[in-house]
Motif scaffolding. Sequence first.
Motif, PDB file in Angstrom:
ATOM      1  N   VAL A 193       0.836  -1.203   0.000  1.00 53.49           N
ATOM      2  CA  VAL A 193       0.000   0.000   0.000  1.00 53.49           C
ATOM      3  C   VAL A 193       0.871   1.253   0.000  1.00 53.49           C
ATOM      4  O   VAL A 193       0.632   2.219  -0.757  1.00 53.49           O
ATOM      5  CB  VAL A 193      -0.950  -0.005   1.213  1.00 53.49           C
ATOM      6  N   THR A 194       1.879   1.246   0.853  1.00 59.37           N
ATOM      7  CA  THR A 194       2.772   2.402   0.943  1.00 59.37           C
ATOM      8  C   THR A 194       3.489   2.652  -0.374  1.00 59.37           C
ATOM      9  O   THR A 194       3.581   3.802  -0.849  1.00 59.37           O
ATOM     10  CB  THR A 194       3.802   2.183   2.064  1.00 59.37           C
ATOM     11  N   SER A 195       3.982   1.607  -0.979  1.00 60.19           N
ATOM     12  CA  SER A 195       4.690   1.758  -2.246  1.00 60.19           C
ATOM     13  C   SER A 195       3.774   2.325  -3.325  1.00 60.19           C
ATOM     14  O   SER A 195       4.170   3.197  -4.110  1.00 60.19           O
ATOM     15  CB  SER A 195       5.244   0.397  -2.694  1.00 60.19           C
ATOM     16  N   GLY A 196       2.534   1.850  -3.347  1.00 56.11           N
ATOM     17  CA  GLY A 196       1.586   2.340  -4.340  1.00 56.11           C
ATOM     18  C   GLY A 196       1.289   3.815  -4.181  1.00 56.11           C
ATOM     19  O   GLY A 196       1.280   4.576  -5.156  1.00 56.11           O
ATOM     20  N   HIS A 197       1.030   4.243  -2.949  1.00 55.38           N
ATOM     21  CA  HIS A 197       0.722   5.649  -2.698  1.00 55.38           C
ATOM     22  C   HIS A 197       1.931   6.551  -2.962  1.00 55.38           C
ATOM     23  O   HIS A 197       1.790   7.689  -3.433  1.00 55.38           O
ATOM     24  CB  HIS A 197       0.230   5.839  -1.269  1.00 55.38           C
ATOM     25  N   LEU A 198       3.100   6.065  -2.650  1.00 57.19           N
ATOM     26  CA  LEU A 198       4.290   6.868  -2.914  1.00 57.19           C
ATOM     27  C   LEU A 198       4.511   7.065  -4.409  1.00 57.19           C
ATOM     28  O   LEU A 198       4.955   8.125  -4.850  1.00 57.19           O
ATOM     29  CB  LEU A 198       5.517   6.198  -2.276  1.00 57.19           C
ATOM     30  N   GLU A 199       4.184   6.025  -5.188  1.00 61.79           N
ATOM     31  CA  GLU A 199       4.289   6.155  -6.641  1.00 61.79           C
ATOM     32  C   GLU A 199       3.326   7.222  -7.141  1.00 61.79           C
ATOM     33  O   GLU A 199       3.671   8.058  -7.987  1.00 61.79           O
ATOM     34  CB  GLU A 199       3.986   4.815  -7.310  1.00 61.79           C
ATOM     35  N   LEU A 200       2.096   7.196  -6.617  1.00 69.12           N
ATOM     36  CA  LEU A 200       1.111   8.204  -7.008  1.00 69.12           C
ATOM     37  C   LEU A 200       1.539   9.598  -6.536  1.00 69.12           C
ATOM     38  O   LEU A 200       1.373  10.594  -7.251  1.00 69.12           O
ATOM     39  CB  LEU A 200      -0.258   7.859  -6.423  1.00 69.12           C
ATOM     40  N   ALA A 201       2.087   9.649  -5.318  1.00 69.91           N
ATOM     41  CA  ALA A 201       2.531  10.942  -4.794  1.00 69.91           C
ATOM     42  C   ALA A 201       3.648  11.518  -5.646  1.00 69.91           C
ATOM     43  O   ALA A 201       3.716  12.736  -5.868  1.00 69.91           O
ATOM     44  CB  ALA A 201       2.995  10.778  -3.354  1.00 69.91           C
ATOM     45  N   ALA A 202       4.518  10.641  -6.101  1.00 68.48           N
ATOM     46  CA  ALA A 202       5.643  11.109  -6.916  1.00 68.48           C
ATOM     47  C   ALA A 202       5.157  11.716  -8.231  1.00 68.48           C
ATOM     48  O   ALA A 202       5.754  12.663  -8.751  1.00 68.48           O
ATOM     49  CB  ALA A 202       6.595   9.949  -7.196  1.00 68.48           C
ATOM     50  N   ARG A 203       4.039  11.188  -8.783  1.00 73.21           N
ATOM     51  CA  ARG A 203       3.524  11.691 -10.062  1.00 73.21           C
ATOM     52  C   ARG A 203       2.596  12.883  -9.878  1.00 73.21           C
ATOM     53  O   ARG A 203       2.585  13.806 -10.671  1.00 73.21           O
ATOM     54  CB  ARG A 203       2.780  10.576 -10.798  1.00 73.21           C
ATOM     55  N   GLU A 204       1.783  12.835  -8.812  1.00 73.32           N
ATOM     56  CA  GLU A 204       0.733  13.844  -8.673  1.00 73.32           C
ATOM     57  C   GLU A 204       1.021  14.858  -7.563  1.00 73.32           C
ATOM     58  O   GLU A 204       0.369  15.890  -7.483  1.00 73.32           O
ATOM     59  CB  GLU A 204      -0.596  13.152  -8.371  1.00 73.32           C
TER      60      GLU A 204
END
Length: 347
Positions: free
Chosen positions: A149-160
Amino acid sequence: MEDQCRVLAAAVETLDDVFYVYDADGKLAHWNARLNELFDLTDSELSGTAPTKFFIADDQEAVEAAIDEVFESGQTNVEARAETTEGVVTFELSGRLLMGDDGTVQGFSGVGRDITDRREREWHLQRQNERLTEFADLLAHDLRTPLAVTSGHLELAAREMSSEHIDAARDGLRRLEAIIDDMRTATREGALATAEQAVDIADVATTAWNHVETGNAALEPPPPILVEADPKRLLRLFENIFVNAVTHGPASDDHASEAEREASTEITVRLVPTTDGFAVEDDGQGIDPDEREWVFEPGASQAADGTGFGLYIVRAIAEAHGWTVRATAGERGGARFEFDVDADTTC
């Protein structure tokens, strides 16, 4: 020679172990006073007793096999349990064949040693090894989800660069840290308790209450309860018990205003002495009877942000002290955790 015999007889009587001599027919012929004490039998009642008569039914077959072995091979060793005046005792029994000058079999002699405490310690060590195996499996299972979950949200945070995703990532990391902390604690607490000393549970419980976030919950002033315990481990036990009580407090009143909820005492926790030790109870929602054993299992949690190791650690600490703990219903309808303290550990 007579003086030597008297000294030898006196020495045998001072043994904490049971000393015995059986004749060639396998009947009790000589023994020390320890045997009388443990079974509350007179000399006339003991004379001629068969070895198996002292032990519980499940162990009598092993004793019979040991008797056959001593007559066949000249020696034997066996463990067996007996109901004694000091409770159920596990004995380590030895046997050595006695031969006359003419080579005839006279019987056998031996010693019965109380190894109950040693077996108890070995049981604790076995439980620790079992816990380590459980943790190895649970570590892979429980850490995989928050990490993903953390990895997924961090990926989204990095883009958005969305603060919502960043906050979610932080929550996942905090949960991961909590799981790791509890896992490490449970591993440490799985060891046998050391550094035991006389402790007033009331003092430890009060300190523990001040260590945790209790919100509007209240702890009734606890009475003095003295035990032999490891203060640091006991502190962690109470911290986990109190966190569990506050986390699983009473259901919220949907009709109450926010001000009323903030002003009210959400839950009251009590520490009470019992015949066998002490208990911690609250007036919260309580624990479903079908889940009172499950709550002590590793990974058991009904809270969204719970690690599931709080009460597991409580049980591990209790067992490390030689205590038992069980969940029941409190007098005020909430949860009650009863700790049975071994009689030898109370002050």
